[in-house]
Design a protein around this motif. Structure first.
Motif, mmCIF file in Angstrom:
data_model
loop_
_atom_site.group_PDB
_atom_site.id
_atom_site.type_symbol
_atom_site.label_atom_id
_atom_site.label_comp_id
_atom_site.label_asym_id
_atom_site.label_seq_id
_atom_site.Cartn_x
_atom_site.Cartn_y
_atom_site.Cartn_z
ATOM 1 N N LYS A 190 0.846 -1.187 0.000
ATOM 2 C CA LYS A 190 0.000 0.000 0.000
ATOM 3 C C LYS A 190 0.890 1.249 0.000
ATOM 4 N N LYS A 241 -5.313 0.124 10.574
ATOM 5 C CA LYS A 241 -5.610 0.462 9.182
ATOM 6 C C LYS A 241 -4.738 1.622 8.712
ATOM 7 N N SER A 258 -6.393 5.341 1.224
ATOM 8 C CA SER A 258 -7.028 4.428 2.177
ATOM 9 C C SER A 258 -8.550 4.552 2.188
ATOM 10 N N LYS A 259 -9.084 5.571 1.492
ATOM 11 C CA LYS A 259 -10.525 5.813 1.500
ATOM 12 C C LYS A 259 -11.166 5.416 0.174
ATOM 13 N N SER A 260 -12.340 4.831 0.264
ATOM 14 C CA SER A 260 -13.101 4.510 -0.945
ATOM 15 C C SER A 260 -13.811 5.772 -1.436
ATOM 16 N N GLY A 261 -14.353 5.717 -2.637
ATOM 17 C CA GLY A 261 -15.100 6.849 -3.169
ATOM 18 C C GLY A 261 -16.276 7.214 -2.285
ATOM 19 N N ALA A 262 -16.965 6.191 -1.778
ATOM 20 C CA ALA A 262 -18.124 6.433 -0.900
ATOM 21 C C ALA A 262 -17.696 7.112 0.394
ATOM 22 N N GLU A 263 -16.555 6.693 0.947
ATOM 23 C CA GLU A 263 -16.065 7.291 2.189
ATOM 24 C C GLU A 263 -15.670 8.755 1.971
#
Length: 240
Positions: free
Chosen positions: A4, A84, A18-23
């Protein structure tokens, strides 16, 4: 397992890897809401009312505001968030946000919980610091009296001695566990007392390495001179 990317704030794609699009969309919505004073004030009022009426809003809070700004409700939960972040090269500090309720039992309980954060942090390579607020360990009214030069009653002096003992317990624990610990800066009307407690702990535990760290709010006009004075005292007394 793919490596990562290490967090870099010069590259936003890497910084938020570390963040998704939704987050990210949820984060944007949270900050846009907080930026609106009317909605923010209304939300705080409704949340307080909901808690007062014991409405089942805890789940909603955990998935929105609480979930974004807090690592968890327990040390175990918070460590999962820290793990995380560690995958992306970000180190963390377990910071207990609950302060003492004004009685000795709550001060003892807060001290013990902070002590446990130190114990758990020492088991990892990605939580190198502990932290505490002195107001979580004792009555701040006593510190105001001391800073104002007022004489303490016998009971107040005993309470202040217990506060000092709690500070020492946490600083000693950090020393013995191989950690570093931050003494959080607080209100100016008793900050001098907090500084004195921090320097006393530094003289005791910062002989071989930096264990205890004080905090300076550099927006204050006197902070630079206070920092310079602290440095001179440390040189004179021979601690780091």
């Amino acid at each position: 397992m793919p490596v990562k990317p290490k967090i870099s704030f010069e590259n936003l794609e890497v910084a938020f890897a570390s963040k998704s699009g939704a987050e990210l969309r949820k984060m944007y919505l949270i900050f846009a809401t907080l930026n609106n004073n009317l909605i923010s004030d209304l939300g705080i009022g409704l949340a307080n009312l909901a808690f007062k009426l014991k409405l089942p809003v805890k789940g909603i809070m955990k998935k929105t505001m609480f979930g974004h700004f807090c690592g968890g409700e327990t040390i175990k939960e918070s460590i999962q968030a820290c793990k995380k972040l560690a995958e992306y090269g970000v180190e963390s500090i377990l910071d207990l946000s609950v302060e003492g309720k004004g009685d000795e039992a709550s001060f003892d309980k807060t001290t013990e919980e902070i002590y446990q954060t130190l114990v758990e942090s020492a088991k990892t390579a990605y939580m190198p610091f502990g932290v505490f607020k002195v107001t979580g360990l004792g009555d701040y009214h006593i510190m105001i009296k001391i800073q104002d030069g007022e004489k303490l009653s016998k009971e107040e002096q005993a309470a202040f001695d217990r506060m000092k003992a709690r500070v020492d317990k946490l600083c000693k624990a950090a020393h013995d566990l191989g950690l570093r610990i931050l003494v959080d800066a607080e209100e100016s009307w008793f900050q001098n007392v907090i500084d004195d407690l921090a320097y006393e702990a530094m003289e005791k535990y910062n002989q071989d390495r930096c264990v205890v760290y004080n905090t300076y709010q550099m927006y204050r006009h006197d902070s630079l001179s206070r920092l310079q004075k602290a440095h001179l005292v440390a040189q004179e007394k021979g601690y780091l």
